[in-house]
Design an enzyme around this catalytic site. Sequence first.
Site, PDB file in Angstrom:
ATOM      1  N   ARG B 234       0.855  -1.184   0.000  1.00 39.58           N
ATOM      2  CA  ARG B 234       0.000   0.000   0.000  1.00 39.58           C
ATOM      3  C   ARG B 234       0.891   1.234   0.000  1.00 39.58           C
ATOM      4  O   ARG B 234       1.955   1.250   0.642  1.00 39.58           O
ATOM      5  CB  ARG B 234      -0.889   0.034   1.260  1.00 39.58           C
ATOM      6  CG  ARG B 234      -2.098  -0.888   1.206  1.00 39.58           C
ATOM      7  CD  ARG B 234      -3.152  -0.416   0.207  1.00 39.58           C
ATOM      8  NE  ARG B 234      -4.332  -1.271   0.186  1.00 39.58           N
ATOM      9  CZ  ARG B 234      -4.530  -2.263  -0.679  1.00 39.58           C
ATOM     10  NH1 ARG B 234      -3.614  -2.555  -1.589  1.00 39.58           N
ATOM     11  NH2 ARG B 234      -5.655  -2.972  -0.637  1.00 39.58           N
ATOM     12  N   HIS B 282      -1.778   0.405  -9.941  1.00 40.68           N
ATOM     13  CA  HIS B 282      -2.422  -0.565  -9.035  1.00 40.68           C
ATOM     14  C   HIS B 282      -3.056  -1.710  -9.818  1.00 40.68           C
ATOM     15  O   HIS B 282      -4.281  -1.911  -9.778  1.00 40.68           O
ATOM     16  CB  HIS B 282      -3.462   0.135  -8.152  1.00 40.68           C
ATOM     17  CG  HIS B 282      -3.692  -0.638  -6.858  1.00 40.68           C
ATOM     18  ND1 HIS B 282      -3.929  -0.022  -5.647  1.00 40.68           N
ATOM     19  CD2 HIS B 282      -3.708  -1.964  -6.592  1.00 40.68           C
ATOM     20  CE1 HIS B 282      -4.096  -0.937  -4.711  1.00 40.68           C
ATOM     21  NE2 HIS B 282      -3.958  -2.120  -5.256  1.00 40.68           N
TER      22      HIS B 282
END
Lengths: 325, 325
Positions: B234, B282
Amino acid sequence: MPVIAVLIPSDTSSPERMPPGLDAFEGRAEVRITDPDGLPQALEGADALFLWDFFSEAVESAWPHADRLQWIHVAAAGVDKLMFDELAASQVTVTNAQGFFDRPIAEFVLGAVLAQAKEFALSHRYRTERRWVHRETRRIQGQRAMIIGTGAIGRETARLLRAVGMEVRGVGRTARREDPDFGDVVSSEELAEHAGWADHLINAAPLTPQTAGLISAEILAAMNPEAHLVNIGRGESVDEPALIEALQTGGIGFASLDVFAEEPLPQDSALWDLDNVLISPHMSGDVVGWSAALAEQFVENAERWLAGETLNNIVDKDRGYVPRH
Amino acid sequence: MPVIAVLIPSDTSSPERMPPGLDAFEGRAEVRITDPDGLPQALEGADALFLWDFFSEAVESAWPHADRLQWIHVAAAGVDKLMFDELAASQVTVTNAQGFFDRPIAEFVLGAVLAQAKEFALSHRYRTERRWVHRETRRIQGQRAMIIGTGAIGRETARLLRAVGMEVRGVGRTARREDPDFGDVVSSEELAEHAGWADHLINAAPLTPQTAGLISAEILAAMNPEAHLVNIGRGESVDEPALIEALQTGGIGFASLDVFAEEPLPQDSALWDLDNVLISPHMSGDVVGWSAALAEQFVENAERWLAGETLNNIVDKDRGYVPRH
């Protein structure tokens, strides 16, 4: 005292112009360092020749001066730039740098395979355009790699691709089954029938009459439109104009090229303009330390030669590579 | 009849807006499809909630309407966007998509490692400049990879990197030795002492209070100036301004980033301007077929739930991930 001629590049700015370690022969051999211009003179009375300038084509024209040459060692895996008919027909032994490049080149191929599957080239382009574009990419596990050339580099590549879960086949001079590294090997004469199987078609073959132009327009047309061509062998094994057209028109998806028909790649080559290529300047095997390792490999072979032992990495001059034991 | 609420994205142009396979429940459960605006109403009387819109933060504000919720399934590996105190304190079971992404993400990491070692980003830049610049690149065999996060994704990554001959260490909550996948695991509290060991520092950790900001300016300063940071965990686990400075000033060599503090990466981020980054939107785990596979994973878990069986992939809500068995 035996005489060893050592051919170094004429370019005096070359960072690794002189091979290290030749002082090992002091008192046991005469070492003659020469650039290509001095080669004819240096060859006279020389017993061995070390081609540190490994892509030099100067040996053929200097050949009449080789009056007692027994051995040539080339600090490269491919001997195609050296080889000519009189050398092939002569008693001179040719050895090469087989072994050192296998693993670095296999890693380059795996990196190219992953970069194509994960679309890294497109991500680099989108970065320069500040674009955030989510895509679905590919899993390489279970993908199919067809490796042309069943020599040491092709085998190391096969082992590495298998280690990460890819399905592998080889392409060789003769078809066979149950090869320890490749499983199935298809004949290069039947490549057109098999090329459509591959997600990644990898050329790891030396340049020989059999492999010159092998990846022709016909082979490219037989490939999957999403497929990836990797060339770490020799540029002359690919029909480069046909490859450019296939890349421009969607005949194949991507090409990762470390070698080219002409090197350096000419400024006017259409390859420079394509987004779906990786252009690598003939360096896939040249990992940090390569230069010292290649010099060391020669010194080790020269020690065997001085001791009258059998040389390592003897090239079959008719085939153009070191045959498998 | 049990009620299953399914949260889908409000963006009607989303190509995979509806999860496939929900017709499997016909006659056995009431399925309520809703976008974030309709979530409060859909939650009233719902027994289960499927977050197909997996990064939605809409659940917290709709929480007062969850009057009989037993189970939430998130179609993602990270549950940080979902989690909030009332949910953590509640009896509601949370499950996630653990398993599907492990291998695709591990492949992305290996690809990033090889691309950095072989300097593919620089080759892509030189292509646009028509430059032929030979360089010495790196061998990954024997290089050192330190993987933060010893969950399923970190483990699959460790196994894949070891399969190609890299040396691996893990970073976890507690130090330990002889881990089957990592060998040595160092404590995340001692990361600064160990970060200099790594050629590649890879963040595969979930976002938790322990990992938020873990890769700080101090850690980046402790890294080798040639080292490579890979982030597939993350963005919030990295001090992004400190990372930008390290990349600009040679504090580290390269970063391959699939996640960012803010996504999509803002147009004014300095990361877009850097040559020594790979910016991936992502998508490292989103290989072809991911969408269908994630829907199928939910349907399979829902069948277990309808049958009264134990659910797969139950998240430890305090830790923020599925603990290892």
